[in-house]
Write a protein that holds these residues in place. Sequence first.
Motif, PDB file in Angstrom:
ATOM      1  N   SER A  39       0.869  -1.185   0.000  1.00 28.53           N
ATOM      2  CA  SER A  39       0.000   0.000   0.000  1.00 28.53           C
ATOM      3  C   SER A  39       0.899   1.226   0.000  1.00 28.53           C
ATOM      4  O   SER A  39       1.848   1.334  -0.786  1.00 28.53           O
ATOM      5  N   SER A  40       0.647   2.156   0.901  1.00 26.12           N
ATOM      6  CA  SER A  40       1.452   3.384   1.017  1.00 26.12           C
ATOM      7  C   SER A  40       1.046   4.036   2.326  1.00 26.12           C
ATOM      8  O   SER A  40      -0.044   3.772   2.844  1.00 26.12           O
ATOM      9  N   ILE A  41       1.912   4.903   2.822  1.00 29.15           N
ATOM     10  CA  ILE A  41       1.512   5.709   3.982  1.00 29.15           C
ATOM     11  C   ILE A  41       0.249   6.490   3.609  1.00 29.15           C
ATOM     12  O   ILE A  41      -0.565   6.850   4.454  1.00 29.15           O
ATOM     13  N   GLN A  42       0.074   6.701   2.291  1.00 26.80           N
ATOM     14  CA  GLN A  42      -1.127   7.406   1.829  1.00 26.80           C
ATOM     15  C   GLN A  42      -2.366   6.508   1.839  1.00 26.80           C
ATOM     16  O   GLN A  42      -3.439   6.912   1.399  1.00 26.80           O
ATOM     17  N   VAL A  55       1.726  -3.433   3.749  1.00 24.59           N
ATOM     18  CA  VAL A  55       2.947  -2.641   3.918  1.00 24.59           C
ATOM     19  C   VAL A  55       2.646  -1.208   3.471  1.00 24.59           C
ATOM     20  O   VAL A  55       2.112  -0.987   2.383  1.00 24.59           O
ATOM     21  N   SER A  56       3.008  -0.251   4.319  1.00 28.21           N
ATOM     22  CA  SER A  56       2.742   1.160   4.009  1.00 28.21           C
ATOM     23  C   SER A  56       4.045   1.948   3.976  1.00 28.21           C
ATOM     24  O   SER A  56       4.468   2.525   4.982  1.00 28.21           O
ATOM     25  N   PRO A  57       4.679   1.992   2.816  1.00 22.53           N
ATOM     26  CA  PRO A  57       5.948   2.720   2.740  1.00 22.53           C
ATOM     27  C   PRO A  57       5.748   4.225   2.578  1.00 22.53           C
ATOM     28  O   PRO A  57       4.722   4.691   2.086  1.00 22.53           O
ATOM     29  N   GLY A  58       6.795   4.956   2.979  1.00 22.10           N
ATOM     30  CA  GLY A  58       6.925   6.361   2.602  1.00 22.10           C
ATOM     31  C   GLY A  58       7.630   6.393   1.257  1.00 22.10           C
ATOM     32  O   GLY A  58       7.603   5.399   0.511  1.00 22.10           O
ATOM     33  N   TYR A  59       8.297   7.498   0.963  1.00 24.90           N
ATOM     34  CA  TYR A  59       8.913   7.629  -0.361  1.00 24.90           C
ATOM     35  C   TYR A  59       9.999   6.576  -0.603  1.00 24.90           C
ATOM     36  O   TYR A  59      10.807   6.287   0.276  1.00 24.90           O
ATOM     37  N   ILE A  60       9.986   6.026  -1.830  1.00 25.20           N
ATOM     38  CA  ILE A  60      11.003   5.061  -2.255  1.00 25.20           C
ATOM     39  C   ILE A  60      11.570   5.564  -3.582  1.00 25.20           C
ATOM     40  O   ILE A  60      10.828   6.096  -4.415  1.00 25.20           O
ATOM     41  N   GLN A  61      12.870   5.343  -3.748  1.00 24.66           N
ATOM     42  CA  GLN A  61      13.566   5.829  -4.944  1.00 24.66           C
ATOM     43  C   GLN A  61      13.245   4.949  -6.164  1.00 24.66           C
ATOM     44  O   GLN A  61      14.033   4.069  -6.516  1.00 24.66           O
ATOM     45  N   THR A  62      12.082   5.161  -6.766  1.00 25.01           N
ATOM     46  CA  THR A  62      11.694   4.363  -7.941  1.00 25.01           C
ATOM     47  C   THR A  62      11.218   5.305  -9.044  1.00 25.01           C
ATOM     48  O   THR A  62      11.404   6.519  -8.953  1.00 25.01           O
ATOM     49  N   VAL A  82       4.613  -0.186   8.705  1.00 25.20           N
ATOM     50  CA  VAL A  82       4.858   1.149   8.159  1.00 25.20           C
ATOM     51  C   VAL A  82       6.365   1.282   7.949  1.00 25.20           C
ATOM     52  O   VAL A  82       7.145   1.072   8.880  1.00 25.20           O
ATOM     53  N   LEU A  83       6.760   1.600   6.701  1.00 29.51           N
ATOM     54  CA  LEU A  83       8.195   1.769   6.402  1.00 29.51           C
ATOM     55  C   LEU A  83       8.418   3.225   5.996  1.00 29.51           C
ATOM     56  O   LEU A  83       8.667   3.529   4.840  1.00 29.51           O
ATOM     57  N   ALA A  84       8.260   4.122   6.957  1.00 30.72           N
ATOM     58  CA  ALA A  84       8.340   5.546   6.613  1.00 30.72           C
ATOM     59  C   ALA A  84       9.141   6.298   7.664  1.00 30.72           C
ATOM     60  O   ALA A  84       9.393   5.787   8.759  1.00 30.72           O
ATOM     61  N   ASP A  85       9.526   7.525   7.299  1.00 29.59           N
ATOM     62  CA  ASP A  85      10.280   8.362   8.229  1.00 29.59           C
ATOM     63  C   ASP A  85       9.378   8.858   9.364  1.00 29.59           C
ATOM     64  O   ASP A  85       8.175   8.598   9.370  1.00 29.59           O
TER      65      ASP A  85
END
Length: 266
Positions: free
Chosen positions: A99-102, A141-148, A194-197
Amino acid sequence: MRLASVLAQVQTHKPYTVTFDLTDPGAIVGAAAEILQCFGYVDVLINNAGISYRGTIVDTSLDVDRRVMETNYFGPVALTKALLPSMIRRRQGHVVAISSIQGKISVPFRSAYAASKHATQAFFDCLRAEVERHDIEVTVVSPGYIQTSLSLNAVTADGSKYGVMDETTAQGRSPSQVARDVLAAVGKKKKDVVLADVAPSLAVYLRTLAPRLFFSLMASRARKERKPKRCYVLEPPIRTWLVSGDSFCSAAPRWPQLVRLQPPHP
Ligand SMILES: NC(=O)C1=CN([C@@H]2O[C@H](COP(=O)(O)OP(=O)(O)OC[C@H]3O[C@@H](n4cnc5c(N)ncnc54)[C@H](OP(=O)(O)O)[C@@H]3O)[C@@H](O)[C@H]2O)C=CC1
Ligand SMILES: CCCCCCCCCCCCCCCC(=O)OCC(=O)COP(=O)(O)O
């Protein structure tokens, strides 16, 4: 050497690629059948593919909202449904939704994306509860920004490609680190990760515990992203134009580099 000997003992499959379009329900059913025919079963399904979006709600065509929803929500839902019966029969399987933090907080100019990720969170939370009795695991999984290439591939209000590498994306986490974190979450059977800052992670709590403050922060973010920075006067005819602010450009560059001042866009 140790890794090589461990790998030699682990039964694995030769990689096999099945390519299909997540917005095509027929293709999804066909792909699931092909995968099952090839391997017999799926241990871990990682619903990763997705598309982002930049634009204002007022300017965005409903087709764009539907496209983002088809890719990010209905696609993974259809693929999961196609593979679920075989997991249930086997009483084994793990479904992951990237998913995303969003999916937990909504930020301005991302309506279609945030909506699709909130829907994803809700669907897979329901799924987790329903399939627990079949011993199937579900991880959101809710990531923050990823370099893609997410921002490069993002769709804009009129359906065209955004085509810009945003600074936030360029400075995001490394994809390989995120992949390792996802695999670790699967290994530990985590249910929600959550994989975010710090700021985005805290924002999730703020949204729940102090919603008024959160909404006011988001409104101020929206105002700032639209704030013009430079002003040109062209003549003839005598008209005042604005060059949109850098931050807004990064939020929606399809927006005119030159926009009319009077009246300013909301
Ligand atoms: N990058 C980020 O900052 C973040 C990303 N995420 C999520 O991570 C996931 C992966 O995105 P990311 O790698 O960042 O972005 P990319 O744009 O780099 O990759 C997106 C991937 O999704 C595939 N895809 C897009 N549309 C479809 C479709 N209709 N059918 C099949 N495949 C499709 C693309 O395939 P192809 O190349 O063939 O088009 C590509 O492999 C997404 O779900 C995204 O929302 C979550 C949080 C932050
Ligand atoms: C008590 C102190 C709390 C401080 C909170 C302040 C509020 C901070 C707001 C943070 C908003 C963060 C937005 C993060 C967005 C993000 O990481 O998105 C990940 C994506 O999915 C990327 O998509 P995009 O297409 O938007 O690049």
